[in-house]
Design a protein around this motif. Structure first.
Motif, PDB file in Angstrom:
ATOM      1  N   ASP A  33      32.887 -62.691 -45.776  1.00  0.00           N
ATOM      2  CA  ASP A  33      32.490 -64.099 -45.830  1.00  0.00           C
ATOM      3  C   ASP A  33      31.914 -64.485 -44.467  1.00  0.00           C
ATOM      4  O   ASP A  33      31.913 -63.685 -43.526  1.00  0.00           O
ATOM      5  CB  ASP A  33      33.686 -64.992 -46.183  1.00  0.00           C
ATOM      6  N   VAL A  34      31.463 -65.716 -44.363  1.00  0.00           N
ATOM      7  CA  VAL A  34      30.917 -66.188 -43.090  1.00  0.00           C
ATOM      8  C   VAL A  34      32.027 -66.588 -42.123  1.00  0.00           C
ATOM      9  O   VAL A  34      31.756 -66.896 -40.958  1.00  0.00           O
ATOM     10  CB  VAL A  34      29.937 -67.363 -43.304  1.00  0.00           C
ATOM     11  N   ARG A  35      33.269 -66.580 -42.606  1.00  0.00           N
ATOM     12  CA  ARG A  35      34.416 -66.911 -41.754  1.00  0.00           C
ATOM     13  C   ARG A  35      35.685 -66.362 -42.419  1.00  0.00           C
ATOM     14  O   ARG A  35      35.699 -66.046 -43.607  1.00  0.00           O
ATOM     15  CB  ARG A  35      34.566 -68.427 -41.602  1.00  0.00           C
ATOM     16  N   ASP A  36      36.733 -66.245 -41.642  1.00  0.00           N
ATOM     17  CA  ASP A  36      38.056 -65.878 -42.163  1.00  0.00           C
ATOM     18  C   ASP A  36      38.028 -64.675 -43.102  1.00  0.00           C
ATOM     19  O   ASP A  36      38.535 -64.718 -44.224  1.00  0.00           O
ATOM     20  CB  ASP A  36      38.688 -67.078 -42.888  1.00  0.00           C
ATOM     21  N   ALA A  37      37.421 -63.596 -42.646  1.00  0.00           N
ATOM     22  CA  ALA A  37      37.316 -62.400 -43.482  1.00  0.00           C
ATOM     23  C   ALA A  37      37.368 -61.149 -42.613  1.00  0.00           C
ATOM     24  O   ALA A  37      37.125 -61.207 -41.402  1.00  0.00           O
ATOM     25  CB  ALA A  37      36.013 -62.418 -44.283  1.00  0.00           C
ATOM     26  N   GLU A  38      37.691 -60.021 -43.232  1.00  0.00           N
ATOM     27  CA  GLU A  38      37.688 -58.751 -42.502  1.00  0.00           C
ATOM     28  C   GLU A  38      36.286 -58.416 -42.001  1.00  0.00           C
ATOM     29  O   GLU A  38      36.108 -57.862 -40.919  1.00  0.00           O
ATOM     30  CB  GLU A  38      38.205 -57.614 -43.391  1.00  0.00           C
ATOM     31  N   VAL A  39      35.301 -58.715 -42.831  1.00  0.00           N
ATOM     32  CA  VAL A  39      33.904 -58.527 -42.430  1.00  0.00           C
ATOM     33  C   VAL A  39      33.232 -59.894 -42.448  1.00  0.00           C
ATOM     34  O   VAL A  39      33.093 -60.511 -43.510  1.00  0.00           O
ATOM     35  CB  VAL A  39      33.168 -57.566 -43.386  1.00  0.00           C
ATOM     36  N   VAL A  40      32.863 -60.379 -41.282  1.00  0.00           N
ATOM     37  CA  VAL A  40      32.184 -61.672 -41.185  1.00  0.00           C
ATOM     38  C   VAL A  40      30.681 -61.416 -41.206  1.00  0.00           C
ATOM     39  O   VAL A  40      30.135 -60.768 -40.303  1.00  0.00           O
ATOM     40  CB  VAL A  40      32.590 -62.418 -39.899  1.00  0.00           C
ATOM     41  N   ALA A  41      30.024 -61.887 -42.252  1.00  0.00           N
ATOM     42  CA  ALA A  41      28.595 -61.637 -42.418  1.00  0.00           C
ATOM     43  C   ALA A  41      27.972 -62.736 -43.262  1.00  0.00           C
ATOM     44  O   ALA A  41      28.599 -63.263 -44.187  1.00  0.00           O
ATOM     45  CB  ALA A  41      28.363 -60.276 -43.081  1.00  0.00           C
ATOM     46  N   ASP A  42      26.742 -63.066 -42.949  1.00  0.00           N
ATOM     47  CA  ASP A  42      25.967 -64.065 -43.676  1.00  0.00           C
ATOM     48  C   ASP A  42      25.000 -63.343 -44.604  1.00  0.00           C
ATOM     49  O   ASP A  42      24.055 -62.686 -44.142  1.00  0.00           O
ATOM     50  CB  ASP A  42      25.204 -64.942 -42.674  1.00  0.00           C
ATOM     51  N   LEU A  43      25.211 -63.456 -45.908  1.00  0.00           N
ATOM     52  CA  LEU A  43      24.414 -62.714 -46.879  1.00  0.00           C
ATOM     53  C   LEU A  43      23.079 -63.368 -47.210  1.00  0.00           C
ATOM     54  O   LEU A  43      22.370 -62.907 -48.091  1.00  0.00           O
ATOM     55  CB  LEU A  43      25.222 -62.521 -48.168  1.00  0.00           C
ATOM     56  N   SER A  44      22.724 -64.410 -46.470  1.00  0.00           N
ATOM     57  CA  SER A  44      21.441 -65.075 -46.735  1.00  0.00           C
ATOM     58  C   SER A  44      20.262 -64.350 -46.111  1.00  0.00           C
ATOM     59  O   SER A  44      19.105 -64.688 -46.393  1.00  0.00           O
ATOM     60  CB  SER A  44      21.475 -66.518 -46.228  1.00  0.00           C
ATOM     61  N   GLY A  45      20.504 -63.356 -45.259  1.00  0.00           N
ATOM     62  CA  GLY A  45      19.407 -62.649 -44.606  1.00  0.00           C
ATOM     63  C   GLY A  45      19.675 -61.175 -44.449  1.00  0.00           C
ATOM     64  O   GLY A  45      20.805 -60.697 -44.626  1.00  0.00           O
TER      65      GLY A  45
END
Length: 259
Positions: A33-45
């Motif tokens: 997810d974009v926050r509070d996750a093991e992998v912080v990533a923005d899937l919009s790009g």
């Protein structure tokens, strides 16, 4: 050995409920997810999508058993196209190689009953062609007019459902022993929907458009349970199915039209 699951959109709503449910069942869950996750990533790009794949690869050791592409937006903006469609495809295609080492690989994504509502043929066509720049440009045009802005979400989910139907039986998925399916929720009481169901008047108006005669608006766990079965070892033969978890919207709106 516990199964390893990847859940995108894991910080809230359906994604959070799915993550918690799988964890309660003893699975090793990698949240994205974009926050509070093991992998912080923005899937919009592209950069965020690449970061998601590399992050999951690192944390999983190169093998996962199930992928739940849940991350999504419902805003009437091009970002919805970027995350809901292209982000989902990048998740599934990017992590598909990591499923190859599992004895029972599974993949599930979240569409919507909104795919049954009016859509924009041009945007759906561009999404089907997987032309992201052109699809984003078309969404930008639709977002500028009040009478077309609502078509962005429904068009995106329609294209996503079609993608599942067209890809699930292919050599890359069914041929590799990976069931690929989707759920299509009705109105779910998530933070994403909060602004649309905050008053009794809003709920009545929305349910007129999205009828849910069976128990009305649902909690996220209802969808999470369906996702967990589709992504579990028990599901050996569902292929390319769009499972409507919608309290009856599909039955009311389409009736027997598809049979």
């Amino acid at each position: 050995m516990p199964r390893t699951a990847v859940v995108t959109g894991s910080a809230s709503g359906i994604g959070r409920s799915t993550r918690e449910l799988l964890g309660q069942r003893g699975e090793n869950v990698i949240g994205v997810d974009v926050r509070d996750a093991e992998v912080v990533a923005d899937l919009s790009g592209a950069d965020g999508r690449d970061a998601m794949v590399e992050g999951v690869r690192h944390l999983s050791g190169g093998r996962v058993d199930s992928v739940y592409a849940i991350a999504g937006l419902a805003a009437p903006t091009p970002a919805t196209v970027a995350v809901d469609f292209f982000g989902a495809l990048a998740t599934l295609e990017g992590l598909r190689p990591l499923l190859s080492g599992s004895p029972s690989p599974r993949a599930v994504l979240v569409s919507s009953m909104a795919a049954l509502l009016p859509s924009d043929a041009e945007l759906v066509s561009l999404l089907t062609a997987e032309d992201e720049p052109a699809a984003l440009a078309r969404a930008e045009v639709l977002a500028k007019a009040a009478e077309t802005t609502g078509l962005i979400y429904s068009s995106t989910k329609l294209a996503l459902s079609r993608w599942v139907r067209r890809r699930a039986a292919s050599a890359d998925w069914a041929g590799a022993g990976i069931p690929l399916n989707a759920v299509a929720p009705g109105i779910i009481a998530t933070p994403m929907a909060a602004a649309m169901i905050s008053t009794a008047e809003q709920r009545r108006a929305l349910l007129e458009r999205v009828p849910m005669p069976l128990n009305g608006i649902a909690e996220p766990i209802v969808v999470a349970r369906a996702l967990a079965w589709l992504g579990g070892e028990e599901n050996t033969h569902l292929c390319g199915q769009i499972v409507y978890v919608d309290g009856g919207s599909d039955a009311v709106l389409r009736g027997d039209a598809v049979w």
